[in-house]
Scaffold this active site. Structure first.
Site, PDB file in Angstrom:
ATOM      1  N   TYR A  43      27.996 -18.286 -66.083  1.00  0.00           N
ATOM      2  CA  TYR A  43      27.229 -18.771 -64.929  1.00  0.00           C
ATOM      3  C   TYR A  43      27.783 -18.163 -63.647  1.00  0.00           C
ATOM      4  CZ  TYR A  43      23.502 -22.117 -65.504  1.00  0.00           C
ATOM      5  OH  TYR A  43      22.286 -22.677 -65.716  1.00  0.00           O
ATOM      6  N   GLU A  71      26.201 -18.581 -60.174  1.00  0.00           N
ATOM      7  CA  GLU A  71      25.354 -18.942 -59.030  1.00  0.00           C
ATOM      8  C   GLU A  71      25.994 -18.465 -57.732  1.00  0.00           C
ATOM      9  OE1 GLU A  71      25.620 -22.891 -60.253  1.00  0.00           O
ATOM     10  OE2 GLU A  71      23.473 -23.135 -60.610  1.00  0.00           O
ATOM     11  N   ASP A 129       4.905  -3.407 -53.766  1.00  0.00           N
ATOM     12  CA  ASP A 129       5.246  -3.884 -55.108  1.00  0.00           C
ATOM     13  C   ASP A 129       5.130  -2.679 -56.025  1.00  0.00           C
ATOM     14  OD1 ASP A 129       5.426  -4.884 -57.624  1.00  0.00           O
ATOM     15  OD2 ASP A 129       3.881  -6.429 -57.393  1.00  0.00           O
ATOM     16  N   THR A 176       9.763  -4.524 -60.884  1.00  0.00           N
ATOM     17  CA  THR A 176      10.371  -4.883 -62.159  1.00  0.00           C
ATOM     18  C   THR A 176      11.407  -3.801 -62.454  1.00  0.00           C
ATOM     19  OG1 THR A 176       8.809  -3.556 -63.414  1.00  0.00           O
ATOM     20  CG2 THR A 176       8.214  -5.859 -63.059  1.00  0.00           C
ATOM     21  N   LYS A 207       9.756  -1.342 -66.441  1.00  0.00           N
ATOM     22  CA  LYS A 207       8.585  -0.487 -66.683  1.00  0.00           C
ATOM     23  C   LYS A 207       9.045   0.973 -66.599  1.00  0.00           C
ATOM     24  CE  LYS A 207       5.515  -4.248 -65.390  1.00  0.00           C
ATOM     25  NZ  LYS A 207       4.497  -4.775 -64.462  1.00  0.00           N
ATOM     26  N   ARG A 238      14.342  -6.100 -69.053  1.00  0.00           N
ATOM     27  CA  ARG A 238      13.296  -6.901 -68.410  1.00  0.00           C
ATOM     28  C   ARG A 238      13.922  -7.628 -67.234  1.00  0.00           C
ATOM     29  NH1 ARG A 238       9.419  -6.230 -71.860  1.00  0.00           N
ATOM     30  NH2 ARG A 238       7.958  -7.034 -70.349  1.00  0.00           N
TER      31      ARG A 238
HETATM   32  C1  LIG Z   1       4.291  -6.071 -64.019  1.00  0.00           C
HETATM   33  C2  LIG Z   1       4.029  -6.379 -62.612  1.00  0.00           C
HETATM   34  C3  LIG Z   1       4.531  -7.544 -62.011  1.00  0.00           C
HETATM   35  C4  LIG Z   1       5.150  -8.690 -62.756  1.00  0.00           C
HETATM   36  O1  LIG Z   1       6.220  -8.435 -63.520  1.00  0.00           O
HETATM   37  P1  LIG Z   1       6.706  -9.449 -64.659  1.00  0.00           P
HETATM   38  O2  LIG Z   1       8.038  -8.872 -64.981  1.00  0.00           O
HETATM   39  O3  LIG Z   1       5.709  -9.370 -65.753  1.00  0.00           O
HETATM   40  O4  LIG Z   1       6.806 -10.807 -64.050  1.00  0.00           O
HETATM   41  C5  LIG Z   1       4.359  -7.699 -60.650  1.00  0.00           C
HETATM   42  N1  LIG Z   1       3.684  -6.791 -59.920  1.00  0.00           N
HETATM   43  C6  LIG Z   1       3.156  -5.680 -60.480  1.00  0.00           C
HETATM   44  C7  LIG Z   1       2.428  -4.704 -59.611  1.00  0.00           C
HETATM   45  C8  LIG Z   1       3.293  -5.444 -61.832  1.00  0.00           C
HETATM   46  O5  LIG Z   1       2.742  -4.363 -62.373  1.00  0.00           O
END
Ligand SMILES: *Cc1c(COP(=O)(O)O)cnc(C)c1O
Length: 424
Positions: free
Chosen positions: A45, A47, A192, A219, A222, A228
């Protein structure tokens, strides 16, 4: 592990090994990333933040998290990185909550044109708290964003955040235009880049920070090819996260740190933070730039090969790693039917709504593909002709079980020649 679970683990490994992964949000991590995820850091942990923890025993976790932060800042040219968000959605929610008051306005991409659920889809908690307004595509054939309309709506609605980002848009965004419109109306500029972070880190696509953006969320699993998880990058002054600062752009790093913990999350997942540090180190290597460029080359070639075979692509091509196909227009099958047919031969893709989709989201017209995972696996441009040909043969021969069986064997034999990156 009990027998049932062990069998399921092995079955999934076999599925990943014998098929080709075309879902654009998926990838294969390295052995080092897997080892970090499965490490004893999961027991701890932590925090708080490095040097400001609530529990004892942090002499190692502090160093790990600091290394992840330093590498992330270096990779993306940020002043500050928060590597604790459990995934992409929590990263976006933390930013909204750090900067907005209930009822405030966010301007984001039209959801059926590529915007993500977390950009204010009515089913999300964010949409219940904040007002989302939209920008969208001017011309469906080219996919060009209507920046004039964006400016008009922004002037009228005065969004507190102008959000650039997508999970289903195959074209490039003009960050300069975003910045000029955002600055004109006093909005914070947020990108994003969940889908394209690896392509930015690998210098194959431009970095929104170079155009004056204030916040980048992403993220890490990807195109960035890590565990993840999520991450928030900012420019501004880093203060003491334990003291509430004024809501100014300069204070964004502190506002966001306070919102991730304790505002929104509890303890960070330290095995995951370790794996992020490992993945960011991999992304700093020259080979990662080669990978990022190859992802784009493969996507362009796959798009061309598909169009040559009569697949109608949304926006007629791609500038990034993803491809959207209008399956109804191409072959009069739905995206979901196409997904199921491709599953039968070991090609994994996902159905997706397309702009002005006449069909519902669960059974949409579109099929979404991407090249990050197959590029990590080692496929190059010339292999894209094979992938397109197998897709074509499966869709055309969808009512011939023998043909599908034959194709499955061909795909499996081909895929088995390419080890998973975690084998090495
Ligand atoms: C995949 C994605 C997310 C969310 O990601 P998670 O890890 O699935 O919560 C947010 N914004 C965009 C543009 C994404 O492609």
């Amino acid at each position: 592990m009990n027998k049932t679970l062990k069998e399921l683990l092995e079955a999934e490994e076999k599925r990943q090994r014998q098929g080709l992964e075309l879902i654009p949000s998926e990838n294969y991590v390295s052995r080092d990333v897997l080892d970090a995820l499965g490490s004893i850091y999961t027991n701890k942990y932590s925090e708080g933040y490095p040097g400001k923890r609530y529990y004892g025993g942090q002499e190692n976790t502090d160093k790990v998290e600091q290394l992840a932060i330093d590498r992330a800042k270096q990779l993306f040219g940020a002043d500050h990185a928060n590597v604790q968000p459990h995934s992409g959605a929590p990263a976006n929610i933390a930013v909204y909550q750090a900067w907005l008051e209930p009822g405030d306005c966010v301007m984001a991409m039209q959801l059926d044109q590529g915007g993500h659920l977390t950009h204010g889809h009515p089913v999300t908690s964010s949409a219940k708290l904040y007002k989302f307004v939209r920008y969208g595509i001017k011309d469906i054939e080219t996919g060009e964003i209507d920046y004039d309309a964006m400016r008009e709506v922004a002037k009228k609605e005065k969004p507190k955040i102008l959000l650039a980002g997508f999970s289903g848009y195959p074209r490039a965004l003009d960050y300069e235009k975003f910045a000029s419109i955002g600055n004109e109306v006093g909005a914070v500029l947020m990108a994003d880049m969940a889908h394209i972070a690896g392509l930015i880190a690998g210098k194959a696509l431009p970095n929104p920070f170079d155009f004056g953006f204030h916040i980048i969320t992403t993220t890490t699993h990807k195109t960035l090819r890590g565990p993840r998880g999520g991450m928030i990058l900012t420019r501004g002054t880093v203060g003491n996260p334990l003291k509430a600062p004024d809501k100014t752009v300069e204070n964004l790093p502190t506002l966001i740190d306070r919102e991730v913990f304790p505002g929104f999350q509890g303890g960070p997942h330290m095995n995951n933070v370790l794996a992020k540090a490992v993945a960011f180190g991999e992304a700093q290597q020259p080979e990662f730039q080669t990978y990022a460029k190859q992802v784009l080359k493969n996507a362009k070639r796959l798009a061309d090969e598909l169009m040559n075979r009569g697949f109608k692509l949304v926006t007629n091509g791609t500038d990034n790693h993803l491809i959207q196909i209008d399956m109804m227009k191409s072959f009069e099958v739905t995206g979901r039917e196409a997904q199921d047919i491709l599953d039968e031969i070991g090609l994994t893709a996902n159905c997706n709504s397309i702009p002005n989709d006449p069909l519902p989201p669960f059974r949409p017209s579109g099929l979404r593909l991407g090249t990050p995972a197959i590029t990590s696996r080692g496929l190059n441009e010339d292999d894209m002709a094979l992938v397109a040909e197998w897709m074509n043969a499966a869709i055309v021969g969808r009512n011939k079980p023998d043909q599908l069986k034959k194709l499955k064997a061909i795909v499996s034999e081909f895929a088995s020649k390419y080890p998973l990156p975690s084998d090495k």
